[in-house]
Design a protein around this motif. Sequence first.
Motif, PDB file in Angstrom:
ATOM      1  N   CYS A 118       0.689  -1.226   0.058  1.00 36.20           N
ATOM      2  CA  CYS A 118      -0.032  -0.021  -0.091  1.00 36.20           C
ATOM      3  C   CYS A 118       0.727   1.304   0.011  1.00 36.20           C
ATOM      4  O   CYS A 118       1.734   1.441   0.827  1.00 36.20           O
ATOM      5  CB  CYS A 118      -0.954   0.033   1.257  1.00 36.20           C
ATOM      6  SG  CYS A 118      -2.003   1.558   1.304  1.00 36.20           S
ATOM      7  N   CYS A 129      -2.287   6.081   8.427  1.00 37.62           N
ATOM      8  CA  CYS A 129      -2.030   4.874   8.233  1.00 37.62           C
ATOM      9  C   CYS A 129      -2.346   3.826   9.222  1.00 37.62           C
ATOM     10  O   CYS A 129      -1.478   3.980  10.411  1.00 37.62           O
ATOM     11  CB  CYS A 129      -0.810   4.292   7.614  1.00 37.62           C
ATOM     12  SG  CYS A 129      -0.682   2.622   7.308  1.00 37.62           S
ATOM     13  N   ASN A 130      -3.461   3.312   9.618  1.00 39.93           N
ATOM     14  CA  ASN A 130      -3.924   2.599  10.762  1.00 39.93           C
ATOM     15  C   ASN A 130      -3.042   1.408  10.979  1.00 39.93           C
ATOM     16  O   ASN A 130      -2.630   0.909  12.116  1.00 39.93           O
ATOM     17  CB  ASN A 130      -5.319   2.242  10.680  1.00 39.93           C
ATOM     18  CG  ASN A 130      -6.188   3.183  10.894  1.00 39.93           C
ATOM     19  OD1 ASN A 130      -6.213   4.059  11.751  1.00 39.93           O
ATOM     20  ND2 ASN A 130      -7.492   3.247  10.043  1.00 39.93           N
ATOM     21  N   CYS A 138      -6.693   6.070   7.749  1.00 39.30           N
ATOM     22  CA  CYS A 138      -6.390   5.574   6.418  1.00 39.30           C
ATOM     23  C   CYS A 138      -6.458   6.354   5.374  1.00 39.30           C
ATOM     24  O   CYS A 138      -7.519   6.870   4.686  1.00 39.30           O
ATOM     25  CB  CYS A 138      -7.405   4.289   6.220  1.00 39.30           C
ATOM     26  SG  CYS A 138      -7.112   3.551   4.718  1.00 39.30           S
ATOM     27  N   SER A 156     -11.155   0.081   8.487  1.00 38.33           N
ATOM     28  CA  SER A 156      -9.868   0.455   8.886  1.00 38.33           C
ATOM     29  C   SER A 156      -8.688   0.291   7.910  1.00 38.33           C
ATOM     30  O   SER A 156      -7.580   1.018   7.869  1.00 38.33           O
ATOM     31  CB  SER A 156      -9.433  -0.235  10.111  1.00 38.33           C
ATOM     32  OG  SER A 156     -10.327   0.158  11.132  1.00 38.33           O
ATOM     33  N   CYS A 157      -8.828  -0.428   7.059  1.00 35.00           N
ATOM     34  CA  CYS A 157      -7.669  -1.042   6.159  1.00 35.00           C
ATOM     35  C   CYS A 157      -7.950  -1.695   5.036  1.00 35.00           C
ATOM     36  O   CYS A 157      -8.813  -2.562   5.178  1.00 35.00           O
ATOM     37  CB  CYS A 157      -6.628  -1.642   7.020  1.00 35.00           C
ATOM     38  SG  CYS A 157      -5.280  -2.079   5.965  1.00 35.00           S
ATOM     39  N   SER A 158      -7.628  -1.424   3.581  1.00 34.90           N
ATOM     40  CA  SER A 158      -7.893  -2.091   2.554  1.00 34.90           C
ATOM     41  C   SER A 158      -6.579  -2.499   1.896  1.00 34.90           C
ATOM     42  O   SER A 158      -6.696  -2.761   0.515  1.00 34.90           O
ATOM     43  CB  SER A 158      -8.720  -1.312   1.601  1.00 34.90           C
ATOM     44  OG  SER A 158      -8.053   0.016   1.355  1.00 34.90           O
TER      45      SER A 158
HETATM   46 FE1  SF4 Z   1      -2.405   2.059   5.873  1.00 35.74          FE
HETATM   47 FE2  SF4 Z   1      -3.973  -0.266   5.323  1.00 35.74          FE
HETATM   48 FE3  SF4 Z   1      -4.794   2.396   4.900  1.00 35.74          FE
HETATM   49 FE4  SF4 Z   1      -2.985   1.387   3.466  1.00 35.74          FE
HETATM   50  S1  SF4 Z   1      -5.000   0.918   3.232  1.00 35.74           S
HETATM   51  S2  SF4 Z   1      -2.993   3.528   4.319  1.00 35.74           S
HETATM   52  S3  SF4 Z   1      -1.932   0.106   4.954  1.00 35.74           S
HETATM   53  S4  SF4 Z   1      -4.480   1.548   6.832  1.00 35.74           S
END
Ligand code: SF4
Length: 328
Positions: A118, A129-130, A138, A156-158
């Motif tokens: 990412c 960035c979580n 994010c 929270s995150c992809s």
């Molecule tokens: Fe961070 Fe996950 Fe969002 Fe990418 S997708 S910025 S790794 S929290």
Amino acid sequence: MQPFTYVRASNVGDAVKALSRGAKLLAGGTTLYDLMKLRIERPERIIDINHLGELKHFDTSGERELVFGALARMSEVAADAGLVRDYPAISESLWRAASQQLRNMASLGGNLLQRTRCPYFRGGEPYACNKRDPGSGCAAAEGLDRGQALLGASPSCSAVYPGDFAAALVAFDAEIDVVGPGGERVLPFEELHREPADTPQKETTLEPGEMIVRIRIPVTPLGRASTFLKVRDRESYAFALASAAVALEMDGDVVRDARVAVGGLATRPWRARAAERLLIGRRFDESAARAAGEAALDGAIPGRSNAFRIELGIRTVTDALMTARQRA
Ligand code: SF4
């Protein structure tokens, strides 16, 4: 790069002790050094395990299982004649990863634990960035999402899990042997990686101080008619936009058994059991392969600019199954 202490482990026990005290393991270094230069990893202590010969061996000749030490190098395993003949999907998943130079250095265990590509994670402090900084947000949620996950993502995150080898392992019911402060345990490979949910910083189910020492794959007649197909922006040294590891066992034109896993599309290695159920007991043709591809991508949630990867994923699974059928 911040200064760090370098220590060489003389046995697995040394490595586990150092790991329990917060050291980072150094195997091939192809991920760790990269992330240290980006200041995403800032270890104070590094424990080098490259001299642990017991972790370098691999054996693809067993009657019950294939065994790979966690320090076996990707290029050596990929070129193994038995693997190329009997489990082409596994060999191909290794050949399609990274570059020859990186495959010469990178270990199998390190490959499995590589971190996401990412761009906001790797971009460092300007971006929320979580995964890197829990609770910070994010940046991908409002940013470029062409390469983000369509399966297994959370608010929270992809971030996509980027490895190729893992897609083949999950298709073949691999297990990993893990050693930690409490001794050795066996973990089904499918349980190693977590979906992000609301704790994307926790990427695996390894406990503090645990390290992977071995990967084992049960021998199966499905191996020979298998393939790994990877679709990417350029034909070498690029991560998957979509990939598929598939295997078929045929009884004439009818599928006796099938394995389907997808990579490059999900937040962890993704076994597509619905696609397998759809194939087993059915006469195989291109429409059956396409239906399996659709089942594999069932539940995919597109973002603003990555919806094209749903159809790409379906076609990748379809094409991979057609290749496996030719090999069956
Ligand atoms: Fe961070 Fe996950 Fe969002 Fe990418 S997708 S910025 S790794 S929290």
